[in-house]
Write a protein that holds these residues in place. Sequence first.
Motif, short mmCIF file in Angstrom:
data_model
loop_
_atom_site.label_atom_id
_atom_site.label_comp_id
_atom_site.label_asym_id
_atom_site.label_seq_id
_atom_site.Cartn_x
_atom_site.Cartn_y
_atom_site.Cartn_z
N ASP A 121 0.83 -1.15 0.05
CA ASP A 121 0.13 -0.04 0.04
C ASP A 121 0.73 1.22 -0.07
OD1 ASP A 121 -2.50 -1.05 0.14
OD2 ASP A 121 -2.72 -1.34 2.08
N VAL A 125 -0.72 5.30 3.74
CA VAL A 125 -1.62 4.44 4.10
C VAL A 125 -0.97 3.03 4.64
CG1 VAL A 125 -3.43 2.67 3.18
CG2 VAL A 125 -3.33 4.85 2.33
N VAL A 147 -3.41 10.24 6.22
CA VAL A 147 -4.12 9.53 5.34
C VAL A 147 -5.23 10.10 4.88
CG1 VAL A 147 -5.29 7.44 4.94
CG2 VAL A 147 -3.20 7.42 6.21
N PRO A 151 -5.11 10.28 0.65
CA PRO A 151 -5.25 8.89 0.50
C PRO A 151 -4.84 8.03 -0.69
CG PRO A 151 -7.22 10.16 -0.09
CD PRO A 151 -6.29 11.03 0.27
N ARG A 159 -2.19 -1.23 -4.66
CA ARG A 159 -2.93 -0.97 -3.52
C ARG A 159 -4.08 -1.99 -3.06
NH1 ARG A 159 -4.85 4.18 -2.10
NH2 ARG A 159 -4.36 5.03 -4.24
N ALA A 163 -7.28 -0.57 1.24
CA ALA A 163 -6.74 0.88 1.23
C ALA A 163 -7.69 1.70 0.20
CB ALA A 163 -5.46 0.90 0.58
N ILE A 179 -10.45 4.56 7.92
CA ILE A 179 -9.00 4.60 8.39
C ILE A 179 -9.02 3.81 9.48
CG2 ILE A 179 -7.30 5.98 9.34
CD1 ILE A 179 -8.05 8.24 7.17
N TYR A 182 -9.50 0.06 8.77
CA TYR A 182 -8.16 -0.37 8.22
C TYR A 182 -7.35 -0.81 9.15
CZ TYR A 182 -3.99 -0.63 5.12
OH TYR A 182 -2.73 -1.13 4.70
#
Length: 348
Positions: A121, A125, A147, A151, A159, A163, A179, A182
Motif C-alpha cells: 500500500d 496508508v 491519510v 489517501p 493498493r 486501502a 481509516i 483498516y
Amino acid sequence: MAEMAPAIPRSHSVVFAPRIQELLDRDEKVFRIDPAKVGVSDSRLMSEIVAARPVLATERSVYKPAAGAEIPHDSATRTIRALGQDAMAGIRKPPPPARGMSGSWPYAGTSYLRRWLFGADPLPVSLLSKRGITRSDTLSRLVDQAVSAFPGGAEQDGRTALAGLIRDAADPLERRQAIAMYRRATATLCDGVAALAGNALWLTGPGRERPENLTTVLWETLRLLPPAWMLYRKGGTAYTALHPEIRAEDDVALFPLLMHRHPDYWPDPTEFRPERWDGVADPERTPAFMPFGYEGARCWAKHLVVPLAERLLTVALDNRIAIRSPRQDAEVPLRSLLSVRFEARATV
C-alpha cells in the motif's frame, strides 16, 4: 513481568500468567470472578448465552464505533469482503525474506504478515498497519491525519482493497471510519494469525519431525491454546433465566480455553495430539469446541485465519525457523490474545 505459575509439564511446555492458571485450576464450570462478573466454561450454557441475544457493537473489537459514530452495516460488510480479497491475494504472493521472521514471537510473525499482505500500500496508508505506529497514540493520530489528507490517487498500483475503501470514501466521516477499520481489521487479522502460528510452532516443539498435516496441527493448537481464549458479554436480562448464578447486573466471561481443556469433553485434554482431528470433516461442529465463537456470533475473519496461519507456518518450517528460547517452557501472559512468547531465528 509478574510471577508465572507452572502449567502441565511436557518437553516443550508453557507457563500461564497466574490469573489464567487460577482459572484453569477451577473445578466449577460456572463461577463468580468478582462481584459483577460471572465466568462460564460449560459447553451447553456457553452456547445458550451466545444465542440469547446478538453481539453488541461495543463487544466487537473491529466494529465498535469510530469517529464518534456507529459503523454502518454496509461499511462493515465492505470491510469484510475487502479483507478477504486482500488475504487471498496475499497468500498467492511470494512471501517476504524469511529473515523477517527472526525475533520475538508473536510480534515478529505479526510484522512479517503485515508486510506480506499490506506492505505494497502507498504511503502514508501503509503506515496504518506498522506495529511501531499502532503502539503510539500520538503517531497513530498523525498518520490518520496524513491519510485523511492524502489517501492516494487512482493511478497508484499495488493498493489493497482495504486501502481502496479509504480512497473511495464519499465524505470525511466515511474516510475517518475507513481509516479506523483498516487499522483494526489488519491488526485483528495479523495479530490473530501470528498468535496461532506462533503457538503451533511452540507446541510442535524442538526435535519433532515436520508435521505431515499442518491443518490438524492448527486445529489442535486452536483447542489447546486458542488465541481468542475469552469472550466477553455485557450484562442484561437476556442471561438471567439461563443460570441462577447470573444476575441482570452481571457481565459474563465465556472461556473456550477452559472448556477445551476439560476432561468431561476431551480425552487427554492437556496433551497436544493433532491426530485427534484426522478425518474430522468440519472441526467447528465438534462438541465443546469454540475456536471462533458459536453460530451467529462467529469471528468475522474465521474463514481466513486457518489458511493464512497454515501459509505462515509453512514458510516458517520451509525456512527452518528455529526457536532460540533458553528455556523449555514459554510464558503466556495475561493479554486479550492468548499467545506464547519466545525468540526465533531463520536458519536458511
